[in-house]
Design a protein around this motif. Structure first.
Motif, PDB file in Angstrom:
ATOM      1  N   THR A   2       0.763  -1.276  -0.097  1.00  0.00           N
ATOM      2  CA  THR A   2       0.020  -0.006   0.244  1.00  0.00           C
ATOM      3  C   THR A   2       0.904   1.239   0.040  1.00  0.00           C
ATOM      4  OG1 THR A   2      -0.008   0.359   2.627  1.00  0.00           O
ATOM      5  CG2 THR A   2      -2.035  -1.096   1.488  1.00  0.00           C
ATOM      6  N   GLN A   3       0.348   2.399  -0.408  1.00  0.00           N
ATOM      7  CA  GLN A   3       0.988   3.760  -0.224  1.00  0.00           C
ATOM      8  C   GLN A   3       1.527   3.878   1.125  1.00  0.00           C
ATOM      9  OE1 GLN A   3      -2.028   6.248  -2.334  1.00  0.00           O
ATOM     10  NE2 GLN A   3      -0.591   7.678  -2.152  1.00  0.00           N
ATOM     11  N   ILE A   4       0.730   3.773   2.097  1.00  0.00           N
ATOM     12  CA  ILE A   4       1.355   3.917   3.562  1.00  0.00           C
ATOM     13  C   ILE A   4       2.231   3.116   3.825  1.00  0.00           C
ATOM     14  CG2 ILE A   4       0.695   3.549   5.944  1.00  0.00           C
ATOM     15  CD1 ILE A   4      -0.768   5.908   4.794  1.00  0.00           C
ATOM     16  N   GLU A   5       2.298   1.814   3.263  1.00  0.00           N
ATOM     17  CA  GLU A   5       3.703   0.777   3.723  1.00  0.00           C
ATOM     18  C   GLU A   5       4.761   1.632   2.771  1.00  0.00           C
ATOM     19  OE1 GLU A   5       1.589  -3.244   4.325  1.00  0.00           O
ATOM     20  OE2 GLU A   5       1.699  -2.767   2.314  1.00  0.00           O
ATOM     21  N   LEU A   6       4.715   1.778   1.662  1.00  0.00           N
ATOM     22  CA  LEU A   6       5.811   2.453   0.870  1.00  0.00           C
ATOM     23  C   LEU A   6       6.089   3.811   1.707  1.00  0.00           C
ATOM     24  CD1 LEU A   6       4.391   1.885  -2.805  1.00  0.00           C
ATOM     25  CD2 LEU A   6       6.582   0.955  -1.843  1.00  0.00           C
ATOM     26  N   PHE A   7       5.571   4.550   2.088  1.00  0.00           N
ATOM     27  CA  PHE A   7       5.739   5.792   2.652  1.00  0.00           C
ATOM     28  C   PHE A   7       6.634   5.537   3.692  1.00  0.00           C
ATOM     29  CE2 PHE A   7       4.454   8.764   6.211  1.00  0.00           C
ATOM     30  CZ  PHE A   7       5.062   9.955   5.756  1.00  0.00           C
ATOM     31  N   LEU A  30       4.875  16.941  -6.340  1.00  0.00           N
ATOM     32  CA  LEU A  30       3.850  15.641  -6.585  1.00  0.00           C
ATOM     33  C   LEU A  30       3.780  14.568  -5.757  1.00  0.00           C
ATOM     34  CD1 LEU A  30       2.030  14.741  -8.867  1.00  0.00           C
ATOM     35  CD2 LEU A  30       4.045  13.989 -10.189  1.00  0.00           C
ATOM     36  N   LEU A  31       5.250  14.220  -5.550  1.00  0.00           N
ATOM     37  CA  LEU A  31       5.389  13.107  -4.612  1.00  0.00           C
ATOM     38  C   LEU A  31       4.836  13.165  -3.228  1.00  0.00           C
ATOM     39  CD1 LEU A  31       8.992  11.888  -5.849  1.00  0.00           C
ATOM     40  CD2 LEU A  31       6.780  10.844  -6.457  1.00  0.00           C
ATOM     41  N   SER A  32       5.207  14.146  -2.850  1.00  0.00           N
ATOM     42  CA  SER A  32       4.572  14.612  -1.435  1.00  0.00           C
ATOM     43  C   SER A  32       2.921  14.587  -1.506  1.00  0.00           C
ATOM     44  CB  SER A  32       4.903  15.956  -0.795  1.00  0.00           C
ATOM     45  OG  SER A  32       4.399  16.310   0.339  1.00  0.00           O
ATOM     46  N   LYS A  33       2.408  15.035  -2.518  1.00  0.00           N
ATOM     47  CA  LYS A  33       0.959  14.988  -2.454  1.00  0.00           C
ATOM     48  C   LYS A  33       0.245  13.780  -2.734  1.00  0.00           C
ATOM     49  CE  LYS A  33       0.666  19.897  -4.066  1.00  0.00           C
ATOM     50  NZ  LYS A  33       0.028  20.762  -5.307  1.00  0.00           N
ATOM     51  N   TYR A  34       1.260  12.864  -3.639  1.00  0.00           N
ATOM     52  CA  TYR A  34       0.828  11.477  -3.832  1.00  0.00           C
ATOM     53  C   TYR A  34       0.803  10.726  -2.437  1.00  0.00           C
ATOM     54  CZ  TYR A  34       1.312   6.613  -5.358  1.00  0.00           C
ATOM     55  OH  TYR A  34       0.912   5.281  -5.417  1.00  0.00           O
ATOM     56  N   GLU A  35       1.797  10.826  -1.703  1.00  0.00           N
ATOM     57  CA  GLU A  35       1.890  10.190  -0.573  1.00  0.00           C
ATOM     58  C   GLU A  35       0.835  10.717   0.509  1.00  0.00           C
ATOM     59  OE1 GLU A  35       6.683   9.055  -0.186  1.00  0.00           O
ATOM     60  OE2 GLU A  35       6.156  10.862   1.016  1.00  0.00           O
ATOM     61  N   HIS A  36       0.361  11.662   0.293  1.00  0.00           N
ATOM     62  CA  HIS A  36      -0.715  12.184   1.297  1.00  0.00           C
ATOM     63  C   HIS A  36      -2.170  12.035   0.637  1.00  0.00           C
ATOM     64  CE1 HIS A  36       2.848  13.861   3.147  1.00  0.00           C
ATOM     65  NE2 HIS A  36       2.158  13.482   4.313  1.00  0.00           N
ATOM     66  N   ASN A  37      -2.130  11.139  -0.423  1.00  0.00           N
ATOM     67  CA  ASN A  37      -3.612  11.078  -1.206  1.00  0.00           C
ATOM     68  C   ASN A  37      -4.372  12.296  -1.580  1.00  0.00           C
ATOM     69  OD1 ASN A  37      -3.416   8.130  -0.988  1.00  0.00           O
ATOM     70  ND2 ASN A  37      -3.967   8.323   1.066  1.00  0.00           N
ATOM     71  N   LYS A  38      -3.483  13.136  -2.048  1.00  0.00           N
ATOM     72  CA  LYS A  38      -4.087  14.508  -2.555  1.00  0.00           C
ATOM     73  C   LYS A  38      -4.260  14.438  -4.043  1.00  0.00           C
ATOM     74  CE  LYS A  38      -3.257  17.071   1.552  1.00  0.00           C
ATOM     75  NZ  LYS A  38      -3.515  18.026   2.358  1.00  0.00           N
ATOM     76  N   VAL A  39      -3.299  13.852  -4.840  1.00  0.00           N
ATOM     77  CA  VAL A  39      -3.330  13.779  -6.085  1.00  0.00           C
ATOM     78  C   VAL A  39      -3.120  12.310  -6.684  1.00  0.00           C
ATOM     79  CG1 VAL A  39      -2.690  16.184  -6.575  1.00  0.00           C
ATOM     80  CG2 VAL A  39      -0.945  14.345  -6.367  1.00  0.00           C
ATOM     81  N   ALA A  40      -3.423  11.896  -7.837  1.00  0.00           N
ATOM     82  CA  ALA A  40      -3.025  10.616  -8.626  1.00  0.00           C
ATOM     83  C   ALA A  40      -1.974  10.855  -9.392  1.00  0.00           C
ATOM     84  CB  ALA A  40      -4.248  10.175  -9.115  1.00  0.00           C
TER      85      ALA A  40
END
Length: 56
Positions: A2-7, A30-40
């Motif tokens: 999951t995204q959380i596990e990767l973070f 972009l990477l920061s926003k991706y990790e915080h589920n703000k963008v795809a």
């Protein structure tokens, strides 16, 4: 994985977003926003993001 596990893995390995951004050709924001589920992100960039974290 999951995204959380990767973070969490990225943080544990002390990999900086700037290192990943340079490698995959995108911005740190972009990477920061991706990790915080703000963008795809594009599927190809997500794959490169995962590969970088798993292989470093």
């Amino acid at each position: 994985m999951t995204q959380i596990e990767l973070f969490l893995m990225r943080r544990q390995k002390q990999i900086r977003l700037s290192d990943i951004a340079k490698e995959i050709g995108c911005s740190i924001a972009l990477l920061s926003k991706y990790e915080h589920n703000k963008v795809a992100m594009e599927a190809s960039k997500v794959k490169m993001y995962k590969d970088y974290i798993l292989n470093n």
